[in-house]
Design a protein around this motif. Structure first.
Motif, PDB file in Angstrom:
ATOM      1  N   ALA A  80       0.713  -1.235   0.042  1.00 24.95           N
ATOM      2  CA  ALA A  80       0.010   0.176  -0.044  1.00 24.95           C
ATOM      3  C   ALA A  80       0.822   1.286  -0.032  1.00 24.95           C
ATOM      4  O   ALA A  80       1.901   1.260   0.594  1.00 24.95           O
ATOM      5  CB  ALA A  80      -1.006   0.011   1.191  1.00 24.95           C
ATOM      6  N   ASN A  81       0.613   2.238  -0.600  1.00 22.10           N
ATOM      7  CA  ASN A  81       1.216   3.595  -0.673  1.00 22.10           C
ATOM      8  C   ASN A  81      -0.073   4.703  -0.344  1.00 22.10           C
ATOM      9  O   ASN A  81      -0.972   4.483  -0.793  1.00 22.10           O
ATOM     10  CB  ASN A  81       1.802   4.021  -2.162  1.00 22.10           C
ATOM     11  CG  ASN A  81       2.775   3.265  -2.447  1.00 22.10           C
ATOM     12  OD1 ASN A  81       3.455   2.655  -1.676  1.00 22.10           O
ATOM     13  ND2 ASN A  81       3.044   2.831  -3.589  1.00 22.10           N
ATOM     14  N   ILE A  82       0.257   5.379   0.729  1.00 22.42           N
ATOM     15  CA  ILE A  82      -0.516   6.323   1.131  1.00 22.42           C
ATOM     16  C   ILE A  82       0.017   7.875   0.992  1.00 22.42           C
ATOM     17  O   ILE A  82       1.106   8.125   1.364  1.00 22.42           O
ATOM     18  CB  ILE A  82      -0.750   6.256   2.626  1.00 22.42           C
ATOM     19  CG1 ILE A  82      -1.541   4.639   2.657  1.00 22.42           C
ATOM     20  CG2 ILE A  82      -1.813   7.235   3.055  1.00 22.42           C
ATOM     21  CD1 ILE A  82      -1.488   4.356   4.298  1.00 22.42           C
ATOM     22  N   GLY A  83      -0.852   8.613   0.417  1.00 22.58           N
ATOM     23  CA  GLY A  83      -0.205  10.029   0.077  1.00 22.58           C
ATOM     24  C   GLY A  83      -1.289  11.164   0.529  1.00 22.58           C
ATOM     25  O   GLY A  83      -2.535  10.991   0.210  1.00 22.58           O
ATOM     26  N   LEU A  84      -0.900  11.898   1.467  1.00 19.83           N
ATOM     27  CA  LEU A  84      -2.071  13.077   2.004  1.00 19.83           C
ATOM     28  C   LEU A  84      -2.035  14.225   1.219  1.00 19.83           C
ATOM     29  O   LEU A  84      -1.002  14.933   1.156  1.00 19.83           O
ATOM     30  CB  LEU A  84      -1.846  13.087   3.461  1.00 19.83           C
ATOM     31  CG  LEU A  84      -1.998  12.082   4.730  1.00 19.83           C
ATOM     32  CD1 LEU A  84      -2.199  12.635   5.868  1.00 19.83           C
ATOM     33  CD2 LEU A  84      -3.332  11.360   4.178  1.00 19.83           C
ATOM     34  N   TYR A  85      -3.194  14.921   1.156  1.00 19.73           N
ATOM     35  CA  TYR A  85      -3.143  16.098   0.515  1.00 19.73           C
ATOM     36  C   TYR A  85      -4.151  17.133   1.642  1.00 19.73           C
ATOM     37  O   TYR A  85      -4.157  18.360   1.141  1.00 19.73           O
ATOM     38  CB  TYR A  85      -4.035  16.079  -0.890  1.00 19.73           C
ATOM     39  CG  TYR A  85      -5.649  15.505  -0.797  1.00 19.73           C
ATOM     40  CD1 TYR A  85      -6.491  16.345  -0.020  1.00 19.73           C
ATOM     41  CD2 TYR A  85      -5.738  14.371  -1.153  1.00 19.73           C
ATOM     42  CE1 TYR A  85      -7.881  15.730  -0.203  1.00 19.73           C
ATOM     43  CE2 TYR A  85      -7.079  13.672  -0.857  1.00 19.73           C
ATOM     44  CZ  TYR A  85      -8.022  14.521  -0.426  1.00 19.73           C
ATOM     45  OH  TYR A  85      -9.325  14.027  -0.483  1.00 19.73           O
ATOM     46  N   SER A  86      -4.393  16.583   2.566  1.00 21.81           N
ATOM     47  CA  SER A  86      -5.061  17.425   3.690  1.00 21.81           C
ATOM     48  C   SER A  86      -5.190  16.823   5.079  1.00 21.81           C
ATOM     49  O   SER A  86      -5.379  15.535   5.042  1.00 21.81           O
ATOM     50  CB  SER A  86      -6.715  17.542   3.136  1.00 21.81           C
ATOM     51  OG  SER A  86      -7.378  18.570   4.276  1.00 21.81           O
ATOM     52  N   GLY A  87      -4.748  17.439   6.101  1.00 27.81           N
ATOM     53  CA  GLY A  87      -4.941  17.137   7.403  1.00 27.81           C
ATOM     54  C   GLY A  87      -3.668  15.947   7.940  1.00 27.81           C
ATOM     55  O   GLY A  87      -2.711  16.450   7.366  1.00 27.81           O
ATOM     56  N   ARG A  88      -4.080  15.226   8.498  1.00 24.67           N
ATOM     57  CA  ARG A  88      -2.880  14.309   9.030  1.00 24.67           C
ATOM     58  C   ARG A  88      -3.377  12.938   9.575  1.00 24.67           C
ATOM     59  O   ARG A  88      -4.717  12.809   9.665  1.00 24.67           O
ATOM     60  CB  ARG A  88      -2.381  15.073  10.635  1.00 24.67           C
ATOM     61  CG  ARG A  88      -1.278  14.326  11.246  1.00 24.67           C
ATOM     62  CD  ARG A  88      -0.897  15.073  12.438  1.00 24.67           C
ATOM     63  NE  ARG A  88      -0.724  14.165  13.397  1.00 24.67           N
ATOM     64  CZ  ARG A  88      -0.632  14.584  14.691  1.00 24.67           C
ATOM     65  NH1 ARG A  88      -0.779  15.858  15.140  1.00 24.67           N
ATOM     66  NH2 ARG A  88      -0.536  13.724  15.847  1.00 24.67           N
ATOM     67  N   ASP A  90      -2.045   9.504  11.806  1.00 20.58           N
ATOM     68  CA  ASP A  90      -1.253   8.810  12.601  1.00 20.58           C
ATOM     69  C   ASP A  90      -1.432   7.398  12.396  1.00 20.58           C
ATOM     70  O   ASP A  90      -2.637   6.999  12.617  1.00 20.58           O
ATOM     71  CB  ASP A  90      -1.584   9.169  14.243  1.00 20.58           C
ATOM     72  CG  ASP A  90      -1.037  10.806  14.347  1.00 20.58           C
ATOM     73  OD1 ASP A  90      -0.590  11.352  13.303  1.00 20.58           O
ATOM     74  OD2 ASP A  90      -1.566  11.022  15.557  1.00 20.58           O
ATOM     75  N   ASN A  91      -0.388   6.642  12.015  1.00 26.19           N
ATOM     76  CA  ASN A  91      -0.372   5.465  12.029  1.00 26.19           C
ATOM     77  C   ASN A  91       0.360   4.763  13.125  1.00 26.19           C
ATOM     78  O   ASN A  91       1.714   5.143  13.326  1.00 26.19           O
ATOM     79  CB  ASN A  91       0.517   4.979  10.693  1.00 26.19           C
ATOM     80  CG  ASN A  91      -0.321   5.276   9.305  1.00 26.19           C
ATOM     81  OD1 ASN A  91      -1.152   4.478   8.922  1.00 26.19           O
ATOM     82  ND2 ASN A  91      -0.352   6.405   9.042  1.00 26.19           N
ATOM     83  N   LEU A  92      -0.070   3.585  13.699  1.00 21.81           N
ATOM     84  CA  LEU A  92       0.515   2.917  14.674  1.00 21.81           C
ATOM     85  C   LEU A  92       0.518   1.632  13.909  1.00 21.81           C
ATOM     86  O   LEU A  92      -0.223   0.909  13.538  1.00 21.81           O
ATOM     87  CB  LEU A  92      -0.333   2.710  16.043  1.00 21.81           C
ATOM     88  CG  LEU A  92       0.067   2.103  16.989  1.00 21.81           C
ATOM     89  CD1 LEU A  92       1.680   2.586  17.384  1.00 21.81           C
ATOM     90  CD2 LEU A  92      -0.881   1.941  18.176  1.00 21.81           C
ATOM     91  N   LEU A 109       1.646  11.119   9.338  1.00 17.07           N
ATOM     92  CA  LEU A 109       1.787  11.797   7.838  1.00 17.07           C
ATOM     93  C   LEU A 109       1.044  13.150   7.704  1.00 17.07           C
ATOM     94  O   LEU A 109      -0.085  13.116   8.415  1.00 17.07           O
ATOM     95  CB  LEU A 109       0.996  10.562   6.800  1.00 17.07           C
ATOM     96  CG  LEU A 109       1.557   9.619   6.831  1.00 17.07           C
ATOM     97  CD1 LEU A 109       0.851   8.549   5.816  1.00 17.07           C
ATOM     98  CD2 LEU A 109       3.288   9.418   6.264  1.00 17.07           C
ATOM     99  N   PHE A 110       1.528  13.856   7.238  1.00 22.50           N
ATOM    100  CA  PHE A 110       0.878  15.332   7.084  1.00 22.50           C
ATOM    101  C   PHE A 110       0.644  15.460   5.877  1.00 22.50           C
ATOM    102  O   PHE A 110       1.148  15.010   4.762  1.00 22.50           O
ATOM    103  CB  PHE A 110       1.921  16.311   7.551  1.00 22.50           C
ATOM    104  CG  PHE A 110       2.211  16.177   9.256  1.00 22.50           C
ATOM    105  CD1 PHE A 110       1.504  16.990   9.966  1.00 22.50           C
ATOM    106  CD2 PHE A 110       3.136  15.485   9.573  1.00 22.50           C
ATOM    107  CE1 PHE A 110       1.711  16.902  11.247  1.00 22.50           C
ATOM    108  CE2 PHE A 110       3.354  15.378  10.734  1.00 22.50           C
ATOM    109  CZ  PHE A 110       2.665  16.136  11.813  1.00 22.50           C
ATOM    110  N   PHE A 132     -11.609  17.258   8.948  1.00 19.12           N
ATOM    111  CA  PHE A 132     -11.260  16.159   7.985  1.00 19.12           C
ATOM    112  C   PHE A 132      -9.769  16.110   7.537  1.00 19.12           C
ATOM    113  O   PHE A 132      -9.196  17.001   7.560  1.00 19.12           O
ATOM    114  CB  PHE A 132     -12.220  16.333   6.783  1.00 19.12           C
ATOM    115  CG  PHE A 132     -13.593  16.002   7.009  1.00 19.12           C
ATOM    116  CD1 PHE A 132     -14.045  14.726   6.799  1.00 19.12           C
ATOM    117  CD2 PHE A 132     -14.417  16.917   7.563  1.00 19.12           C
ATOM    118  CE1 PHE A 132     -15.199  14.321   7.145  1.00 19.12           C
ATOM    119  CE2 PHE A 132     -15.740  16.441   7.663  1.00 19.12           C
ATOM    120  CZ  PHE A 132     -16.187  15.364   7.286  1.00 19.12           C
ATOM    121  N   THR A 133      -9.530  14.908   7.097  1.00 16.80           N
ATOM    122  CA  THR A 133      -8.101  14.527   6.778  1.00 16.80           C
ATOM    123  C   THR A 133      -8.489  13.898   5.317  1.00 16.80           C
ATOM    124  O   THR A 133      -9.507  12.995   5.241  1.00 16.80           O
ATOM    125  CB  THR A 133      -7.368  13.426   7.360  1.00 16.80           C
ATOM    126  OG1 THR A 133      -6.810  14.417   8.696  1.00 16.80           O
ATOM    127  CG2 THR A 133      -6.338  13.001   6.860  1.00 16.80           C
TER     128      THR A 133
END
Length: 179
Positions: A80-88, A90-92, A109-110, A132-133
């Motif tokens: 999996a690849n995750i990219g954020l464009y808004s918000g934050r 937190d991955n544990l 991730l920000f 929202f994120t």
């Protein structure tokens, strides 16, 4: 940001000898200008998963997290690849132990960040913000047609999960907020 071009670039990258790394590069470029991706997919107003592309080889969707939304530990059984464009977000990160699973690391991730998760990753996700994120999630397979596991957040008992279970969790968040 042209979503059709982005999808085609991801499909082409997925044919490379190191598909996850190649797709991550495409995603990282796309979210490095968060405002452009936000304009392309729209401002998140409710929790949900909006499919952008789905095939047996690659799933791309826009995920929106409600304020302070939590998702219990779960796996994907594919990279999996995750990219954020808004918000934050937190991955544990968790790993299997003789008893169940145990937490062993974390990563926040920000907006503008992109990260790769290996095939065997188990993670839980929290949006710690009062807003929202939004993020683009890309999987090396058909995310919605893969049986996976999730772990009860209180007992850490392993339970079955799939795309329908995850969609229902997002919908319950909308109900929680009265959206």
């Amino acid at each position: 940001m042209n979503l059709d071009h982005f999808v085609q670039d991801c499909i082409d990258a997925n044919r490379e000898s190191e598909p996850q790394a190649a797709v991550l590069e495409v995603l990282a470029r796309a979210v490095s200008a968060p405002a452009k991706m936000l304009a392309a997919v729209g401002e998140p107003t409710r929790a949900g998963i909006s499919v952008i592309h789905r095939s047996p080889e690659l799933t791309i969707f826009n995920a929106a997290w409600t304020p302070r939304m939590n998702l219990m530990p779960h796996n994907h059984k594919m990279w999996a690849n995750i990219g954020l464009y808004s918000g934050r977000e937190d991955n544990l990160f968790w790993r299997r132990s003789p008893q169940a699973i145990e937490a062993f690391s974390a990563k926040a991730l920000f907006a503008g960040d992109a990260a790769a998760l290996p095939v065997d990753a188990i993670h839980s996700v929290t949006n710690p913000l009062p807003r929202f994120t939004g993020g683009i999630h890309i999987y090396g397979g058909d995310f919605f047609d893969t049986a996976r596991s999730q772990w009860n957040p209180e007992t850490l008992d392993e339970e079955p999960s799939d795309g329908d279970v995850i969609r229902a969790l997002f919908e319950s968040e909308n109900e929680r907020l009265g959206i």
